[in-house]
Motif scaffolding. Structure first.
Motif, PDB file in Angstrom:
ATOM      1  N   THR A  90      -3.305   2.013  -5.408  1.00  0.00           N
ATOM      2  CA  THR A  90      -1.849   1.963  -5.513  1.00  0.00           C
ATOM      3  C   THR A  90      -1.324   3.177  -6.263  1.00  0.00           C
ATOM      4  OG1 THR A  90      -1.761  -0.444  -5.414  1.00  0.00           O
ATOM      5  CG2 THR A  90       0.097   0.677  -6.476  1.00  0.00           C
ATOM      6  N   ALA A  91      -0.424   3.917  -5.633  1.00  0.00           N
ATOM      7  CA  ALA A  91       0.091   5.152  -6.209  1.00  0.00           C
ATOM      8  C   ALA A  91       1.132   5.745  -5.267  1.00  0.00           C
ATOM      9  CB  ALA A  91      -1.032   6.169  -6.417  1.00  0.00           C
ATOM     10  N   VAL A  92       1.810   6.764  -5.753  1.00  0.00           N
ATOM     11  CA  VAL A  92       2.618   7.603  -4.874  1.00  0.00           C
ATOM     12  C   VAL A  92       1.725   8.738  -4.410  1.00  0.00           C
ATOM     13  CG1 VAL A  92       4.655   9.066  -4.648  1.00  0.00           C
ATOM     14  CG2 VAL A  92       4.737   7.029  -6.101  1.00  0.00           C
ATOM     15  N   TYR A  93       1.689   8.942  -3.113  1.00  0.00           N
ATOM     16  CA  TYR A  93       0.830   9.961  -2.515  1.00  0.00           C
ATOM     17  C   TYR A  93       1.674  11.172  -2.121  1.00  0.00           C
ATOM     18  CZ  TYR A  93      -3.120   6.815  -2.461  1.00  0.00           C
ATOM     19  OH  TYR A  93      -4.151   5.990  -2.854  1.00  0.00           O
ATOM     20  N   TYR A  94       1.194  12.351  -2.521  1.00  0.00           N
ATOM     21  CA  TYR A  94       1.914  13.604  -2.300  1.00  0.00           C
ATOM     22  C   TYR A  94       1.081  14.575  -1.485  1.00  0.00           C
ATOM     23  CZ  TYR A  94       4.699  12.040  -6.317  1.00  0.00           C
ATOM     24  OH  TYR A  94       5.487  11.328  -7.177  1.00  0.00           O
ATOM     25  N   CYS A  95       1.779  15.325  -0.674  1.00  0.00           N
ATOM     26  CA  CYS A  95       1.216  16.422   0.094  1.00  0.00           C
ATOM     27  C   CYS A  95       1.460  17.707  -0.698  1.00  0.00           C
ATOM     28  CB  CYS A  95       1.944  16.454   1.435  1.00  0.00           C
ATOM     29  SG  CYS A  95       1.478  17.738   2.555  1.00  0.00           S
ATOM     30  N   ASN A  96       0.508  18.635  -0.660  1.00  0.00           N
ATOM     31  CA  ASN A  96       0.635  19.857  -1.452  1.00  0.00           C
ATOM     32  C   ASN A  96       0.007  21.040  -0.749  1.00  0.00           C
ATOM     33  OD1 ASN A  96      -1.295  21.569  -3.544  1.00  0.00           O
ATOM     34  ND2 ASN A  96       0.808  21.372  -4.281  1.00  0.00           N
ATOM     35  N   THR A  97       0.613  22.210  -0.939  1.00  0.00           N
ATOM     36  CA  THR A  97      -0.011  23.456  -0.545  1.00  0.00           C
ATOM     37  C   THR A  97       0.538  24.571  -1.437  1.00  0.00           C
ATOM     38  OG1 THR A  97      -0.601  24.873   1.315  1.00  0.00           O
ATOM     39  CG2 THR A  97       1.703  24.171   1.174  1.00  0.00           C
ATOM     40  N   ASN A  98      -0.174  25.671  -1.463  1.00  0.00           N
ATOM     41  CA  ASN A  98       0.302  26.839  -2.182  1.00  0.00           C
ATOM     42  C   ASN A  98       0.848  27.851  -1.191  1.00  0.00           C
ATOM     43  OD1 ASN A  98      -0.377  26.048  -4.862  1.00  0.00           O
ATOM     44  ND2 ASN A  98      -2.521  26.464  -4.393  1.00  0.00           N
ATOM     45  N   SER A  99       2.025  28.363  -1.462  1.00  0.00           N
ATOM     46  CA  SER A  99       2.638  29.353  -0.604  1.00  0.00           C
ATOM     47  C   SER A  99       2.962  30.590  -1.435  1.00  0.00           C
ATOM     48  CB  SER A  99       3.915  28.796   0.026  1.00  0.00           C
ATOM     49  OG  SER A  99       4.945  28.736  -0.949  1.00  0.00           O
ATOM     50  N   ARG A 100       3.507  31.592  -0.776  1.00  0.00           N
ATOM     51  CA  ARG A 100       3.891  32.808  -1.487  1.00  0.00           C
ATOM     52  C   ARG A 100       4.976  32.516  -2.525  1.00  0.00           C
ATOM     53  NH1 ARG A 100       6.641  36.397   3.163  1.00  0.00           N
ATOM     54  NH2 ARG A 100       5.001  35.451   4.409  1.00  0.00           N
ATOM     55  N   TRP A 101       5.644  31.368  -2.373  1.00  0.00           N
ATOM     56  CA  TRP A 101       6.705  31.015  -3.321  1.00  0.00           C
ATOM     57  C   TRP A 101       6.210  30.070  -4.405  1.00  0.00           C
ATOM     58  CZ3 TRP A 101       7.354  30.659   2.049  1.00  0.00           C
ATOM     59  CH2 TRP A 101       8.071  31.731   2.622  1.00  0.00           C
ATOM     60  N   GLY A 102       4.917  29.801  -4.392  1.00  0.00           N
ATOM     61  CA  GLY A 102       4.362  28.922  -5.406  1.00  0.00           C
ATOM     62  C   GLY A 102       3.854  27.626  -4.813  1.00  0.00           C
ATOM     63  N   SER A 103       3.496  26.702  -5.703  1.00  0.00           N
ATOM     64  CA  SER A 103       2.970  25.409  -5.279  1.00  0.00           C
ATOM     65  C   SER A 103       4.101  24.564  -4.698  1.00  0.00           C
ATOM     66  CB  SER A 103       2.347  24.698  -6.477  1.00  0.00           C
ATOM     67  OG  SER A 103       1.716  23.505  -6.066  1.00  0.00           O
ATOM     68  N   GLN A 104       3.856  23.984  -3.534  1.00  0.00           N
ATOM     69  CA  GLN A 104       4.859  23.205  -2.817  1.00  0.00           C
ATOM     70  C   GLN A 104       4.462  21.731  -2.764  1.00  0.00           C
ATOM     71  OE1 GLN A 104       7.638  24.805  -1.844  1.00  0.00           O
ATOM     72  NE2 GLN A 104       6.773  26.775  -2.495  1.00  0.00           N
ATOM     73  N   TRP A 105       5.433  20.861  -3.012  1.00  0.00           N
ATOM     74  CA  TRP A 105       5.196  19.426  -3.031  1.00  0.00           C
ATOM     75  C   TRP A 105       6.225  18.706  -2.189  1.00  0.00           C
ATOM     76  CZ3 TRP A 105       1.027  17.508  -5.699  1.00  0.00           C
ATOM     77  CH2 TRP A 105       0.415  18.353  -6.625  1.00  0.00           C
ATOM     78  N   GLY A 106       5.788  17.616  -1.572  1.00  0.00           N
ATOM     79  CA  GLY A 106       6.732  16.721  -0.959  1.00  0.00           C
ATOM     80  C   GLY A 106       7.249  15.730  -1.990  1.00  0.00           C
ATOM     81  N   ARG A 107       8.080  14.788  -1.540  1.00  0.00           N
ATOM     82  CA  ARG A 107       8.639  13.790  -2.453  1.00  0.00           C
ATOM     83  C   ARG A 107       7.717  12.592  -2.615  1.00  0.00           C
ATOM     84  NH1 ARG A 107      15.216  13.530  -1.602  1.00  0.00           N
ATOM     85  NH2 ARG A 107      15.602  15.718  -2.085  1.00  0.00           N
ATOM     86  N   GLY A 108       6.730  12.504  -1.748  1.00  0.00           N
ATOM     87  CA  GLY A 108       5.751  11.443  -1.879  1.00  0.00           C
ATOM     88  C   GLY A 108       6.064  10.219  -1.050  1.00  0.00           C
ATOM     89  N   THR A 109       5.042   9.407  -0.845  1.00  0.00           N
ATOM     90  CA  THR A 109       5.192   8.134  -0.165  1.00  0.00           C
ATOM     91  C   THR A 109       4.405   7.087  -0.954  1.00  0.00           C
ATOM     92  OG1 THR A 109       4.987   6.994   1.975  1.00  0.00           O
ATOM     93  CG2 THR A 109       3.241   8.548   1.429  1.00  0.00           C
ATOM     94  N   GLN A 110       5.026   5.927  -1.158  1.00  0.00           N
ATOM     95  CA  GLN A 110       4.438   4.892  -2.002  1.00  0.00           C
ATOM     96  C   GLN A 110       3.417   4.078  -1.214  1.00  0.00           C
ATOM     97  OE1 GLN A 110       5.052   3.915  -5.419  1.00  0.00           O
ATOM     98  NE2 GLN A 110       3.253   2.644  -5.010  1.00  0.00           N
ATOM     99  N   VAL A 111       2.247   3.930  -1.781  1.00  0.00           N
ATOM    100  CA  VAL A 111       1.218   3.035  -1.245  1.00  0.00           C
ATOM    101  C   VAL A 111       0.968   1.950  -2.279  1.00  0.00           C
ATOM    102  CG1 VAL A 111      -1.197   2.828  -0.567  1.00  0.00           C
ATOM    103  CG2 VAL A 111       0.142   4.810   0.186  1.00  0.00           C
ATOM    104  N   THR A 112       1.122   0.706  -1.856  1.00  0.00           N
ATOM    105  CA  THR A 112       0.887  -0.432  -2.743  1.00  0.00           C
ATOM    106  C   THR A 112      -0.146  -1.339  -2.104  1.00  0.00           C
ATOM    107  OG1 THR A 112       3.153  -0.334  -3.572  1.00  0.00           O
ATOM    108  CG2 THR A 112       1.926  -2.371  -3.960  1.00  0.00           C
ATOM    109  N   VAL A 113      -1.229  -1.579  -2.822  1.00  0.00           N
ATOM    110  CA  VAL A 113      -2.299  -2.437  -2.333  1.00  0.00           C
ATOM    111  C   VAL A 113      -2.305  -3.702  -3.184  1.00  0.00           C
ATOM    112  CG1 VAL A 113      -4.740  -2.615  -1.766  1.00  0.00           C
ATOM    113  CG2 VAL A 113      -3.596  -0.374  -1.702  1.00  0.00           C
ATOM    114  N   SER A 114      -1.919  -4.789  -2.566  1.00  0.00           N
ATOM    115  CA  SER A 114      -1.776  -6.033  -3.317  1.00  0.00           C
ATOM    116  C   SER A 114      -1.842  -7.216  -2.370  1.00  0.00           C
ATOM    117  CB  SER A 114      -0.445  -6.045  -4.061  1.00  0.00           C
ATOM    118  OG  SER A 114      -0.235  -7.289  -4.697  1.00  0.00           O
ATOM    119  N   SER A 115      -2.382  -8.317  -2.882  1.00  0.00           N
ATOM    120  CA  SER A 115      -2.401  -9.543  -2.091  1.00  0.00           C
ATOM    121  C   SER A 115      -1.193 -10.410  -2.414  1.00  0.00           C
ATOM    122  CB  SER A 115      -3.703 -10.311  -2.337  1.00  0.00           C
ATOM    123  OG  SER A 115      -3.878 -10.547  -3.714  1.00  0.00           O
TER     124      SER A 115
END
Length: 115
Positions: A90-115
């Motif tokens: 369970t966490a917020v999952y983010y996509c990342n890469t490094n570009s000429r403008w620096g480290s780039q991040w998305g806003r994330g997507t929430q994954v919740t694992v629960s019964s």
């Protein structure tokens, strides 16, 4: 402008599966190493998986044999297939890469694992 947009998160029961996507724009996707990170409440952000431009993959110890990172260069999209999910995933999952403008991040997507 670089954009990374994650999707595919949600609520899933333990043992379930999800597939995350990260749609990118503004970068020459095929030449970039791409990564998935996650951040759980109260914890530091940790790298989950990475994939180089040539397709070499690397995984964090806690997700090895359960998660698979892949990329579709034609669609400029990164994926994370997750199986046998556990509550500790369970966490917020983010996509990342490094570009000429620096480290780039998305806003994330929430994954919740629960019964």
């Amino acid at each position: 402008q670089v954009r990374l947009v994650e999707s595919g998160g949600g609520l899933v029961q333990p043992g379930g599966s999800l597939r995350l996507s990260c749609a990118t724009s503004g970068i020459n996707f095929k030449i970039h190493e791409m990564k998935w990170y996650r951040q759980a409440p109260g914890k530091e952000r940790e790298m989950v998986a990475s994939i180089t431009s040539s397709g070499t993959t690397n995984y964090g110890d806690s997700v090895k044999d359960r998660f698979t990172i892949s990329r579709d260069n034609a669609r400029a999209t990164l994926y994370l297939q997750m199986i046998d999910l556990k509550p500790e995933d369970t966490a917020v999952y983010y996509c990342n890469t490094n570009s000429r403008w620096g480290s780039q991040w998305g806003r994330g997507t929430q994954v919740t694992v629960s019964s």
